[in-house]
Design a protein around this motif. Structure first.
Motif: not given
Length: 375
Positions: A72-75, A81-88, A126-128, A373-374
């Motif tokens: 669930i955390g990964h999803t 990530k989809a939100l940020l990509a779609q909104s630029g 970690e992923r975002c 670092s992120a």
């Protein structure tokens, strides 16, 4: 960075697990403003597992629980990530993510009350590469509260009408109302099922995740005997503060009340819709009798059969949508969790004790830091 220039992300998957709502939010004069939003679909097998666990249809051992929490955390991270990509929007522009997680148990009463939302926030951070605030409900429950609803503070901020009593009705898997009283008081509670039971019954008998436009319910007729049996559940008579979820109102609960009743699947669906409408109308009549209008939000706003039935039962009140006041009804909950994340980082309370019954205001949520670092 000036707080007015900071962006936040709010995430929620409701009790129907029909998708993860993601909202990109900025704040103007401390009020949340929706910038961009989307609904991220669950993988079919993961959604099926979530619903089985939430409806108490299966038992998880510790290994299975751990795997589900991580999946669930990964999803949820995928949704960000989809939100940020779609909104630029670059991740570096987002100050924090507020993640409600996925509720799999909500038991705020008894000797050891608890509420459990999963979706590993450390995986998300970690992923975002963004700090994540999660586990918003536990602090309120620890303070003797219900841990729900948490939206009324945002409803009051965005939708209060001075000198006028207004109800905001959220039609998610569970229905909850916020009463914005003419004298400035704010209170609210879960009224009972909204879409959750209808969605589950529709999935069982039609293989569809929800009853599009209420067509399945409209094809049947209300079974009065079944309706009376369902409305006799003690939850409906409990005084607020109160909250509930799929662990109470699930298919097993329904099946136990169907054993002596012969009704077609369509008639059961029609009866479930009537249960939702009747229980909501009764709650508003009992606790907000002077309400001039009722504003709808949540996924149920798209079920026109349900909306029309609510309109019939509340003829003395104006029935509208939060959209009439510039608030997107589909993403108000996700927006609220962006606000809750900001409250946590500012060290400010997120609950309303008059709503949840907690012993006092509490700062809600736990912070999970992204790798430096992120940032």
């Amino acid at each position: 960075m000036d707080d007015a220039a900071r962006l936040y992300v709010g995430l929620i998957s409701g009790t129907s697990a029909d998708g993860i709502d993601a909202a990109l939010v900025r704040f103007e004069h401390d009020k949340p403003q929706l910038v961009h939003a989307l609904t991220h679909a669950w993988p079919d097998d993961l959604r099926t597992q979530i619903l089985r666990v939430a409806q108490d249809e299966t038992t998880l051992d510790l290994d299975a629980f751990g795997r589900l929490d991580i999946a669930i955390g990964h999803t949820f991270a995928d949704a960000v990530k989809a939100l940020l990509a779609q909104s630029g929007t670059p991740a570096s522009s987002v100050h924090a993510v507020g993640s409600h997680g996925q509720t799999i148990r909500h038991r705020p009463s008894g000797e050891h009350p608890f509420t459990l939302q999963i979706g590993n926030a450390s995986v998300m951070a970690e992923r975002c590469g963004i700090d994540v605030v999660a586990d918003f409900r536990s602090a309120d429950v620890a303070a003797g509260g219900q841990g729900a609803p948490l939206l009324p503070a945002v409803h009051a901020m965005l939708l209060h009408a001075p000198g006028r009593t207004r109800v905001v009705l959220n039609l998610g898997g569970i229905a909850n109302i916020t009463v914005l009283a003419a004298d400035g008081r704010v209170f609210g509670f879960d009224t009972g099922p909204a879409n959750g039971l209808m969605d589950a019954w529709c999935l069982r008998h039609r293989g569809e995740a929800f009853d599009r436009n209420g067509a399945f319910a409209a094809s049947g007729r209300v079974d009065d005997t079944l309706l009376a049996t369902l409305l006799a559940d003690p939850y409906f008579a409990l005084p607020p503060p109160k909250s509930t979820g799929r662990e109470h109102f699930h298919l097993g609960w329904l099946d136990a009340r169907l054993h002596a009743i012969t009704a077609s699947p369509a008639d059961v669906q029609a009866t479930l819709l009537e249960l939702t409408a009747r229980s909501i109308a009764a709650a508003i009549d009992a606790h907000a009798s002077d309400a001039a209008d009722v504003l709808l939000c949540g996924g149920g706003v798209h079920n026109q059969v349900l909306v029309q039935r609510l309109r019939e039962l509340m003829r003395s009140r104006e029935l509208g949508s939060t959209a009439d006041y510039g608030v997107d009804p589909d993403y108000l909950e996700a927006t609220a969790f962006a606000w809750l994340a900001r409250q946590r980082l500012l060290g400010l309370p997120g609950n309303l004790p008059a709503v949840t019954g907690a012993r006092g205001p509490r700062v809600l949520g736990a912070v999970h830091l992204a790798p430096r670092s992120a940032r």
